[in-house]
Design an enzyme around this catalytic site. Structure first.
Site, short mmCIF file in Angstrom:
data_model
loop_
_atom_site.label_atom_id
_atom_site.label_comp_id
_atom_site.label_asym_id
_atom_site.label_seq_id
_atom_site.Cartn_x
_atom_site.Cartn_y
_atom_site.Cartn_z
N LYS A 220 -4.36 -7.37 -5.71
CA LYS A 220 -4.12 -7.61 -7.14
C LYS A 220 -2.72 -7.16 -7.54
O LYS A 220 -2.12 -7.73 -8.47
CB LYS A 220 -5.20 -6.95 -7.97
CG LYS A 220 -6.58 -7.59 -7.82
CD LYS A 220 -7.60 -6.98 -8.76
CE LYS A 220 -8.97 -7.64 -8.62
NZ LYS A 220 -9.61 -7.35 -7.32
N GLU B 81 -2.81 4.45 -5.70
CA GLU B 81 -4.07 4.57 -4.98
C GLU B 81 -4.35 6.06 -4.74
O GLU B 81 -3.51 6.77 -4.18
CB GLU B 81 -4.01 3.84 -3.64
CG GLU B 81 -5.18 4.10 -2.71
CD GLU B 81 -6.54 3.80 -3.33
OE1 GLU B 81 -7.47 4.60 -3.13
OE2 GLU B 81 -6.67 2.76 -4.01
N CYS C 25 -16.16 -5.56 -8.41
CA CYS C 25 -16.71 -6.59 -7.53
C CYS C 25 -18.21 -6.36 -7.39
O CYS C 25 -18.75 -6.29 -6.29
CB CYS C 25 -16.01 -6.60 -6.16
SG CYS C 25 -16.07 -5.03 -5.28
N CYS D 296 -6.00 1.60 -9.32
CA CYS D 296 -6.78 1.78 -8.07
C CYS D 296 -6.45 0.59 -7.18
O CYS D 296 -7.25 -0.33 -7.02
CB CYS D 296 -8.27 1.84 -8.36
SG CYS D 296 -8.73 2.98 -9.70
#
Length: 467
Positions: free
Chosen positions: A116, A134, A231, A110
């Site tokens: 990243k 993605e 996150c 993802c």
């Protein structure tokens, strides 16, 4: 900052009074600003000319800045010389450094917008392949742009859902699952994260995260690593999910070596002590992040369907195309429609397999697009860190010209500039192609990437200078 009542009461109970006080105070402070240099384009050439506000301790290329400059008007930002990234996200480098020693095939599941992925592609050993995926198409376009700017040749960008990888037959040594989450760790930076939060969103995200990891586990080699990150702050999306993966998938949670001075918080789930890491604003310098490294201990067969029979694309010009890359013997030319690309010959079969089953946006280094009898160089070729300097004439632009180029403006090149395709550079770093016609030059910068603002701020400048 005004937080949702349910979020505040839950998180305060989770953290305890002392940790909550640090966190709550940090939410009313400005977020830190950090960048990560691209060693492919800066090593022995460019250096930070501003005084930084310290180095990110868990990432050799990461630096904090004392303020947030206007990155839009820095030509070297567009050239991929550095990436603007939240510091906690750079911790991925630490995990990969500790556990990856030889060449691997890695999937970033993802990946948009690509931060990243660029961390991974910087520190993976030579000979490794990164598949950066993605599911959401508009976001995947941004991902492809950022990875082209980064300039590493051994990257494939795909636009698929995690479950789609099961049918292609390719398995991976490392999978990064930076899963969609409720975004609690970004509340200081993004007002939307506060507005959208609800207990039901947390539950929905936790269920989706388990589904994504279950799909990924099937295409992970026995002994392989899955790096899980969010996150967000709650345990439902973090520790409770990792505990679920232990119990249902047989995952082993591996420690990542850290320094006490980094103030990374361990498990907050009572009665469950595993070596996971949580970055909490107010304790660590950055935004909120959770990360865990899992090893697949199952020695059984890797699930997956038999790959589809590959379609053989006509190789009209492949043999006649010169590969303008350093170390060109490492590469072979593949074609897709009217476009050609150079891919590492070690990964050609894997890339063909991916291309036969998945939606591949780009692979390797895009070289040329056939337009009639002409071969027009792809913009990504100019940005590749492997482009040979002698492959095309180069023209150095000053700051104003570089901004004009990035706005896709037309301007004349010096009289002694050779005709044909030339690489426009700023501080010896390629920005893209122009076609010099003699009396004028066509600006070939991608229309969708251009700087749209006609205003040039007073503080516009580049963070980097020539050494």
């Amino acid at each position: 900052m005004k937080l949702p009542d349910d979020y505040q009461s839950y998180t305060q109970a989770l953290m305890g009074q002392e940790l909550w006080a640090d966190y709550a105070r940090a939410l009313d402070e400005p977020p830190s600003v950090s960048i990560r240099l691209n060693p492919l384009k800066t090593a022995n050439r460019l250096r930070l000319k501003e005084t930084t506000d310290g180095q990110v301790p868990w990432c050799a290329e990461g630096y904090y800045l004392s303020h947030r400059p206007n990155f839009t008007f820095d030509p070297l930002f567009h050239a991929g010389a550095y990436y603007v990234q939240e510091a906690a996200s750079m911790f991925l480098r630490r995990a990969l450094e500790q556990y990856i020693e030889g060449a691997v095939a890695m999937l970033d599941l993802c990946a948009a917008p690509g931060g990243k992925s660029t961390v991974a592609r910087t520190c993976l050993p030579d000979g490794s392949l990164l598949v950066s995926n993605e599911p959401i198409h508009p976001r995947c376009q941004v991902l492809a742009e950022n990875l082209q700017k980064w300039g590493h040749p051994d990257v494939v960008v795909t636009n698929n859902y995690p479950r789609d990888f099961r049918r292609c037959g390719v398995v991976f040594d490392v999978i990064l699952a930076d899963v969609p989450c409720s975004g609690e760790g970004m509340m200081r930076k993004e007002a939307e994260a506060v507005a959208q939060w609800s207990p039901s969103l947390v539950s929905q995200c936790a269920a989706l995260q388990r589904e994504i990891v279950a799909d990924a586990w099937d295409i992970l080699k026995p002994g392989g690593l899955l790096i899980y990150s969010t996150c967000t702050m709650n345990t439902a999306e973090n520790e409770e999910n990792i505990r679920h993966f232990e119990q249902e998938l047989g995952a082993e949670v591996l420690p990542v070596a850290v320094e006490d001075s980094w103030n990374i918080t361990g498990s907050l789930l009572k009665g469950w002590e595993r070596p996971v890491g949580r970055f909490i604003p107010g304790r660590t310098r950055g935004e909120g992040l959770f990360m865990a490294v899992l090893r697949k201990t199952d020695d059984g067969e890797v699930a997956g369907r038999k790959p589809k029979k590959q379609k053989t694309a006509p190789q009209r010009n492949a043999k006649s195309i010169e590969i303008p890359l350093a170390g060109k013997d490492e590469f072979v030319v593949m074609e897709s429609g009217d476009s050609s690309m150079a891919v590492n010959r070690l990964w050609k079969d894997a890339i063909q397999t991916l291309d036969g089953s998945l939606n591949v946006l780009s692979a390797g280094v895009p070289l040329y697009e056939a337009k009639g009898r002409d071969l027009v160089p792809c913009h990504a070729l100019a940005l590749s860190a492997r482009l040979r300097e002698e492959a095309f004439p180069r023209v150095e632009l000053d700051f104003q010209q570089a901004i004009g180029y990035l706005r896709r403006e037309a301007f004349a090149l010096p009289d002694n500039t050779p005709r044909g395709y030339v690489v426009a550079c700023f501080r010896q770093t390629p920005l893209g192609f122009m076609k010099n016609l003699g009396n004028r030059a066509n600006n070939l910068y991608p229309q969708e990437w251009r700087i749209r603002s006609s205003h040039l701020p007073d503080d516009a400048h580049s963070l980097l200078e020539l050494e």
